[in-house]
Design an enzyme around this catalytic site. Sequence first.
Site, PDB file in Angstrom:
ATOM      1  N   HIS A   1      44.853  45.636  40.990  1.00 20.26           N
ATOM      2  CA  HIS A   1      44.734  44.579  39.971  1.00 20.26           C
ATOM      3  C   HIS A   1      43.965  43.401  40.572  1.00 20.26           C
ATOM      4  CE1 HIS A   1      46.689  42.638  36.260  1.00 20.26           C
ATOM      5  NE2 HIS A   1      45.846  41.742  36.739  1.00 20.26           N
TER       6      HIS A   1
ATOM      7  N   GLU B   1      53.604  39.089  31.174  1.00 21.95           N
ATOM      8  CA  GLU B   1      53.167  38.028  32.096  1.00 21.95           C
ATOM      9  C   GLU B   1      53.510  36.662  31.508  1.00 21.95           C
ATOM     10  OE1 GLU B   1      49.102  36.475  34.351  1.00 21.95           O
ATOM     11  OE2 GLU B   1      48.941  37.722  32.548  1.00 21.95           O
TER      12      GLU B   1
END
Length: 780
Positions: free
Chosen positions: A27, A215
């Site tokens: 990521h 998130e």
Amino acid sequence: MIPNKPDIQNKPITIDILKQIPKAELHRHLDGSIRISSLIELAKEQKVELPSYDVEELSKYILKDKDCKSLDHFLEAFQYTCKVLQHAYAITRVFYEMCEDAINDGVTYLEVRFSPILHTLNGLSLSEVMEAVCDGLAMAELNLSIKARVIVCGLRHLDPSVTKDLAEIAWRYRHKGVVAFDLAGSENQFPSKYHKEAFSIIRNKGINCTLHSGEDSDWTSVSDSLHYCGAHRIGHGIAIQQNEELLNFVSDRRVPIECCITSNVQIKALPTPGHHPIRKYFDRGAVVSLACDNVTMSNVTLSGEYKLAIDTFDFSVEETLRLVSYSFSSSFIDPPIKQNICRESIKKAIKIFQINGYCMNDIVKNRNYYFEEFGLDVELEINNNNKLEKSTTLNLPITNFSLGKDISSYLSRPVTLDLLKNLPKSDLHTRFDGSVSIEQMWFEMKQMGIDQLDTDASKNFKRKFGLQITNIDQFRSIIQNPHHTPETIQLSKQIMNTLLQNTDQINRAFDDIIKVAISDNIQYMELLIRPNSHIKKGLGKEQVLQLIIDNKNKWEATGKIKIGIVVFSSSSSDDPIETLANAKLAIENKSNGVVGFGIFGKEPILPNEIKHFSKTFNLLKESYFNLVQFNTNIESIISTLHEAGANRLSGAFLAHKIPRLMSYLGAYRIPVEISLTDKLKSFTNDLSFTTPIRHLLDNKVPVVICSFRSSLYKFTRSEMLYEIVKNGQLDIKHVIALLKNPFAHNFQSKESRSELVDKFNQLSKNYLDSINYDYKNIFI
């Protein structure tokens, strides 16, 4: 000479050691990982205005490691980086430099994500942007010791039609290094389900997908990403901790979570690093992967993220090694390459830890994990390292190959039927109304008086089936017809079902099935029951299922076998409304031993029909409930996995005809139920009937050999396995792997599966030891 340093149990893991260890990062954003010096240089070349052209001064606008106030504040820096990434040469350069920086930090595998649409402001087409990124990738792999891949990002706030365009460009470039599709942006305002059509394109093309989820939103965002978009990985996922059932699902299904600790703290999603749930996830058995997110804005390195996690959550040497392995094993690279990168990276990491005096004891204790996942015997590797330390040879290679060495002495001993009878086995598809022995069914026939010529039962039987049966041999010739056709199989199924319509019949049948299974050395069984099939004489569906549950509990109390119940519907006989009702019944009994739901029939549910069962599939997804579904064509396999959400396939023996689909099943360890049925033989009459089994096994697909309706065939489970072994030319190594698959890939919880695998290993060792069978080169 390499110094032979003593092991130190609690020796701190330093940043220098972490930089040496090969790592994978999954990521990292392209536009968030540009060098500040390159940003300034590119801005000057392109005449792009920046707040400053001094590195130190510009860093105040770009770096968010000291005074970031929120996600919006964090994202402000991207307005500057994106401005200089509107030319192909700049995109190529920044990608290449990112790989250089990664290598310097010990990253040997890197997945870089970006949204091509953000780089078209000056006239570049999506294809031109993709070519520029792929050029950077090709140059990096040519000149640097790194493997790099690309993830294309859709953006939540854009119109879904734009996301579909990005999905199309992603799969078109899959042969140039694109391995996945992502969705980023504000979760609360723009749920992932709005973009499900884009992900449908991706899934139908066999492309991986990972979504930014959980998130800056709650756990429902993650759930949507899993169920509507079919996410294979979750980016960030800090909100998963809010829902225990979701966490169990992610852990059981081995859905990796990309953890970006520093980034989450900087955007104020978490107050401190210590509030990150990575330790909780890890301890629950979830697969977690550390990542930087944006190297530049967060002012971090991957080694630094490892150091932060180790210091904050007290990860041990073995746990750190597992974190490293999780990242490699969660990568989207092709399985054969992944397996070798994983193995060699772990070997190198073990050597680095060992020669620097770190304790290896916990690594050896967890040796099963490393062998099961990567085929690496860590104990042997550590011992080999010890021998190397005593060598006077300098410049030793970091990995050691035994190319050409013959270590296959076990191959000379054949796999016999007796061996297969005595090894522990598991059966994940035993059909209740198709697994009662001939002897037991004949007993029921006699109890009903069907064997007598002048009884009402005999006359009704003849009227219904056109048959007069007076002895067991005649009965056996009908049920186990050696030349079965679809019509004779249907007749046999109807007869068998007639004998399972009251409480006593069901109880006696259950006992018979389990006794036969125990005689076959079955340690775990999943018994499939369609309650609707047993309500012709007054029982209700709930009563039928309760009888099965009671019998399950009775037999499990003996300690001789463990049983899971799978309730199923027939796609041929049950309409969508009845199927939904059966799914609800299954879910209601989740705590009573019902571990899954199935849909079977003469033909699979085709893609254009699957919408009719959407309520059932959505309910199963929302309840995190296991689904197994029957498939005999390629189109239905894809829709079954991605629309229905099945996590096991039944009869998908044509998957081998599309290698990419077969690789997909192997990469995500999706079990496939197969048996030597007439249907299998009819579908593979152009080749050896076990060829699909061998193809699937060779591509790491977890094949689970099942009995299905064993009443229809004369062979036992062990005899069926022996036929597969002979025809497929399988050796003992293949056999052990084949027998272990159902122990590891059933519908029980992760903890129960681990216990079952341990039991298989121990029982197998005990038996092989008792016959002096050499299995030293097979890890059991």
